[in-house]
Design an enzyme around this catalytic site. Sequence first.
Site, PDB file in Angstrom:
ATOM      1  CD  GLU A 171      31.540 -33.458  20.577  1.00  0.00           C
ATOM      2  OE1 GLU A 171      31.158 -33.756  21.725  1.00  0.00           O
ATOM      3  OE2 GLU A 171      30.869 -33.677  19.561  1.00  0.00           O
ATOM      4  CB  CYS A 173      25.165 -31.838  19.304  1.00  0.00           C
ATOM      5  SG  CYS A 173      25.853 -30.766  20.569  1.00  0.00           S
ATOM      6  CG  ASP A 183      15.081 -68.076  39.635  1.00  0.00           C
ATOM      7  OD1 ASP A 183      14.521 -69.177  39.802  1.00  0.00           O
ATOM      8  OD2 ASP A 183      15.784 -67.804  38.646  1.00  0.00           O
ATOM      9  CB  ALA A 238      12.328 -71.417  28.916  1.00  0.00           C
ATOM     10  CB  ALA A 294      14.329 -66.763  26.348  1.00  0.00           C
TER      11      ALA A 294
HETATM   12  C1  AOF Z   1      27.810 -34.428  20.998  1.00  0.00           C
HETATM   13  N1  AOF Z   1      28.694 -34.895  21.909  1.00  0.00           N
HETATM   14  O1  AOF Z   1      29.224 -36.128  23.685  1.00  0.00           O
HETATM   15  C2  AOF Z   1      27.036 -36.274  22.860  1.00  0.00           C
HETATM   16  C3  AOF Z   1      26.127 -35.812  21.860  1.00  0.00           C
HETATM   17  O2  AOF Z   1      20.039 -33.432  25.706  1.00  0.00           O
HETATM   18  P1  AOF Z   1      21.251 -32.805  25.097  1.00  0.00           P
HETATM   19  O3  AOF Z   1      21.118 -31.356  24.874  1.00  0.00           O
HETATM   20  O4  AOF Z   1      22.515 -33.162  25.852  1.00  0.00           O
HETATM   21  O5  AOF Z   1      21.412 -33.461  23.640  1.00  0.00           O
HETATM   22  C4  AOF Z   1      21.359 -34.833  23.426  1.00  0.00           C
HETATM   23  C5  AOF Z   1      21.772 -35.100  22.012  1.00  0.00           C
HETATM   24  O6  AOF Z   1      23.116 -34.673  21.835  1.00  0.00           O
HETATM   25  C6  AOF Z   1      21.773 -36.573  21.630  1.00  0.00           C
HETATM   26  O7  AOF Z   1      20.525 -37.017  21.154  1.00  0.00           O
HETATM   27  C7  AOF Z   1      22.812 -36.590  20.532  1.00  0.00           C
HETATM   28  O8  AOF Z   1      22.268 -36.089  19.326  1.00  0.00           O
HETATM   29  C8  AOF Z   1      23.837 -35.592  21.027  1.00  0.00           C
HETATM   30  N2  AOF Z   1      24.854 -36.237  21.842  1.00  0.00           N
HETATM   31  N3  AOF Z   1      26.574 -34.930  20.969  1.00  0.00           N
HETATM   32  O9  AOF Z   1      28.130 -33.549  20.230  1.00  0.00           O
HETATM   33  C9  AOF Z   1      28.372 -35.789  22.848  1.00  0.00           C
HETATM   34  N4  AOF Z   1      26.668 -37.155  23.804  1.00  0.00           N
HETATM   35 ZN    ZN Z   2      27.354 -31.745  21.784  1.00  0.00          ZN
END
Ligand code: AOF
Ligand code: ZN
Length: 362
Positions: A56, A79, A204, A294, A297
């Site tokens: 954002e 967030c 492998d 295998a 898995a």
């Molecule tokens: C958003 N926009 O693009 C993302 C979010 O460690 P921080 O402070 O970066 O926070 C991680 C948390 O932020 C993650 O667990 C999730 O709740 C949120 N991620 N939030 O608004 C984003 N990647």
């Molecule tokens: Zn955020």
Amino acid sequence: MSASPDDERYMAQAIALSRTHTGQTGTNPSVGCLIVKNGVVIGSAVTAVGGRPHAETQALAMAGEAARGAVAYVTLEPCSHYGRTPPCANALVEAGIARVVVGLKDPDPRVSGKGLAILQSAGIEVVTGVLQGQSCDALRAYLMRQMKARPYVTLKLAVSTDGMIGRRGEGQVAITGPLSRQEVHRMRAEMDGILVGIGTAIADDPQLDVRIAGLEHRSPIRIVLDRHLRLPLDGKLVASAQQIPVIAVGDRFAETAPALTNAGVEILDVPDLPTLLTLLADRGLSSVLVEGGATVAKAFLDAGLVDRIVLFEGPSAIGEGGIESPLTHDDIPQDYKPVRRLNFGPDQCCEYERKFECSQAS
Ligand code: AOF
Ligand code: ZN
């Protein structure tokens, strides 16, 4: 408040954008965000590689002053916590966004509804659950770690037409062609971890890295189920352990433990697969690709720990001395549904998924 006819279209675009950084944002989900005003996309971003900045704030920076009165489409609830960056919900309020369309509520307990509440109490119109299923799908690894405290597990198998995955006593047997191998490397690049059994590691001598030009840095950590710590010290995995981490899961008191540790291999001693997955999730791994053989898995399938099966089938038979696959197209368990079918040259690739409920989301 209700969704407008254009909401799904813009949300689909935000979800597509979010997928471009799948597996590259660390413990953070790869979120997509679009800022739209009068039918024009004035800002768009995905969570940065490494996890920050969030989507954002980047999309708002791109839109600048024009964000005032615009609509924001975000695949995951913005967030609300002060992490290493200030809350995105506050940033949307301050930018004067008029309406926010959200795909999925964030299960992170620091956020979970609080982001939506910040927007609503600032008088912003909030619509949730638009293309929720698709957002959930794009964010499933993150959601699995948040909600089930384990990584999302993909099991990859390559079988011959007679249902074999190799030949006894031989190393790597070519079952699928170069296009399938390229696809496997692409899958690896989206993962946090790759896991094999010691049988495969010995037979492998695999490298288990990403060998696609430009994506080499996306190699996930390598995990070997190795109860008696038999991982060969002169093998490719140990040789590259300083560059790309290797974890041997086995008896930390085994005789070979000090030599492996000296070579840079980490030893994890855990009683069972669920404990291992919990531990990996604690360390921030959201996705693991189980690549063989295998026995491993079957152990994951029997423990009910496989979320997605990717089954490649090559054009020829193995015949005598073949190692039977624990699964073929004919005996995929009932709870997995086919979701994708592709051809890679002469090979067929089918993906089956178990239903993943992100029902906590509103
Ligand atoms: C958003 N926009 O693009 C993302 C979010 O460690 P921080 O402070 O970066 O926070 C991680 C948390 O932020 C993650 O667990 C999730 O709740 C949120 N991620 N939030 O608004 C984003 N990647
Ligand atoms: Zn955020």
